[in-house]
Design a protein around this motif. Structure first.
Motif, short mmCIF file in Angstrom:
data_model
loop_
_atom_site.label_atom_id
_atom_site.label_comp_id
_atom_site.label_asym_id
_atom_site.label_seq_id
_atom_site.Cartn_x
_atom_site.Cartn_y
_atom_site.Cartn_z
N ASN A 137 0.85 -1.19 0.00
CA ASN A 137 0.00 0.00 0.00
C ASN A 137 0.89 1.24 0.00
N ALA A 138 0.93 1.93 -1.14
CA ALA A 138 1.84 3.06 -1.33
C ALA A 138 1.54 4.22 -0.37
N ARG A 139 0.32 4.23 0.18
CA ARG A 139 -0.01 5.34 1.09
C ARG A 139 0.62 5.17 2.47
N ARG A 140 1.02 3.93 2.81
CA ARG A 140 1.70 3.70 4.10
C ARG A 140 3.21 3.79 3.84
N ARG A 141 3.71 5.00 3.71
CA ARG A 141 5.11 5.20 3.34
C ARG A 141 6.03 5.10 4.53
N ASN A 142 5.53 5.48 5.69
CA ASN A 142 6.41 5.56 6.86
C ASN A 142 6.68 4.19 7.47
N PRO A 143 7.96 3.89 7.69
CA PRO A 143 8.28 2.64 8.38
C PRO A 143 7.85 2.72 9.84
N LEU A 144 7.51 1.59 10.41
CA LEU A 144 7.10 1.54 11.82
C LEU A 144 7.98 0.57 12.58
N SER A 145 8.09 0.80 13.87
CA SER A 145 8.75 -0.19 14.72
C SER A 145 7.75 -1.31 15.01
N TRP A 146 8.24 -2.44 15.51
CA TRP A 146 7.36 -3.56 15.85
C TRP A 146 6.35 -3.13 16.90
N ARG A 147 6.84 -2.36 17.86
CA ARG A 147 5.98 -1.88 18.94
C ARG A 147 4.85 -1.01 18.39
N GLU A 148 5.21 -0.11 17.47
CA GLU A 148 4.22 0.80 16.92
C GLU A 148 3.23 0.05 16.02
N LEU A 149 3.71 -0.94 15.30
CA LEU A 149 2.83 -1.75 14.46
C LEU A 149 1.75 -2.42 15.33
N ASN A 150 2.18 -2.95 16.47
CA ASN A 150 1.25 -3.58 17.41
C ASN A 150 0.33 -2.57 18.09
N ARG A 151 0.90 -1.42 18.41
CA ARG A 151 0.12 -0.39 19.07
C ARG A 151 -0.99 0.13 18.15
N ARG A 152 -0.64 0.27 16.86
CA ARG A 152 -1.60 0.86 15.94
C ARG A 152 -2.68 -0.12 15.48
N TYR A 153 -2.28 -1.36 15.18
CA TYR A 153 -3.23 -2.30 14.57
C TYR A 153 -3.72 -3.41 15.49
N GLY A 154 -3.05 -3.60 16.62
CA GLY A 154 -3.47 -4.65 17.55
C GLY A 154 -2.72 -5.95 17.31
N PRO A 155 -2.16 -6.54 18.39
CA PRO A 155 -1.43 -7.81 18.26
C PRO A 155 -2.28 -8.89 17.60
N PHE A 156 -3.57 -8.88 17.86
CA PHE A 156 -4.49 -9.89 17.33
C PHE A 156 -4.71 -9.77 15.83
N ASN A 157 -4.27 -8.65 15.23
CA ASN A 157 -4.46 -8.43 13.80
C ASN A 157 -3.25 -8.84 12.99
N ILE A 158 -2.18 -9.24 13.66
CA ILE A 158 -0.91 -9.47 12.97
C ILE A 158 -0.61 -10.96 12.84
N ARG A 159 -0.52 -11.43 11.59
CA ARG A 159 -0.19 -12.84 11.32
C ARG A 159 1.21 -12.91 10.71
N VAL A 160 2.06 -13.72 11.28
CA VAL A 160 3.40 -13.89 10.74
C VAL A 160 3.34 -14.86 9.55
N LEU A 161 3.74 -14.38 8.37
CA LEU A 161 3.68 -15.21 7.16
C LEU A 161 4.95 -16.00 6.95
N SER A 162 6.09 -15.34 7.05
CA SER A 162 7.35 -16.06 6.85
C SER A 162 8.43 -15.41 7.70
N THR A 163 9.38 -16.21 8.12
CA THR A 163 10.46 -15.66 8.92
C THR A 163 11.80 -16.03 8.28
#
Ligand SMILES: [Zn+2]
Ligand SMILES: [Zn+2]
Length: 163
Positions: A137-163
């Motif tokens: 999504n080109a509109r989400r240009r700003n990188p986020l920290s892991w903490r901020e990703l969780n804070r913004r979208y919720g831990p329950f919304n995040i699925r790990v696809l590949s590591t």
């Protein structure tokens, strides 16, 4: 009832979506509060500006504490009433989200190069060094920290696809 949550005449989307609440979640929140302010108890249709969604911003945009009238919303942290203390002691999200099977704690950060998907927003993020970049999504240009990703979208919304 003036609830300021579901889509209004001038807005295209429901404002509760900002807090990761579905329409059903929002209805459940309203029912939980019997359509009243969580502190003073004024009814939604009597409160001068209706009722607002109150959240714990330190925890996350998704950490919805309850519904408040404008007066209580702006003075909550200066109030010393037992009602305010009781309200602060029992945030809605702490019981409502686990009851739906949702995880509130962030997983430990996946390693460099990992990819996660957020189904609710259909966003994919990839880790590069300390930062997470949105890759679809080109509109989400700003990188986020892991903490901020969780804070913004919720831990329950995040699925790990590949590591
Ligand atoms: Zn809605
Ligand atoms: Zn109130």
């Amino acid at each position: 009832m003036t609830l300021r949550g579901h889509k209004g005449p001038t807005s295209k989307t429901c404002t509760h979506r900002k807090y990761q609440l579905t329409c059903e979640d929002y209805d459940a929140l309203v029912a939980h509060h019997h359509g009243r302010c969580g502190v003073c108890g004024i009814a939604a249709d009597t409160a001068p500006m209706g009722l607002f969604i109150d959240h714990e911003s330190v925890v996350g945009d998704w950490a919805v504490r309850g519904l408040l009238c404008n007066r209580c919303n702006s003075s909550l942290h200066h109030m010393s009433s037992p009602e305010a203390a009781a309200y602060l002691a029992s945030p809605w999200y702490l019981t409502a989200l686990p009851a739906k099977g949702l995880r509130l704690k962030a997983e430990s950060e996946p390693p460099d190069g990992a990819v996660v998907h957020l189904p609710a927003q259909n966003l994919t993020w990839e880790r590069t060094g300390r930062h997470w970049h949105c890759t679809n999504n080109a509109r989400r240009r700003n990188p986020l920290s892991w903490r901020e990703l969780n804070r913004r979208y919720g831990p329950f919304n995040i699925r790990v696809l590949s590591t």
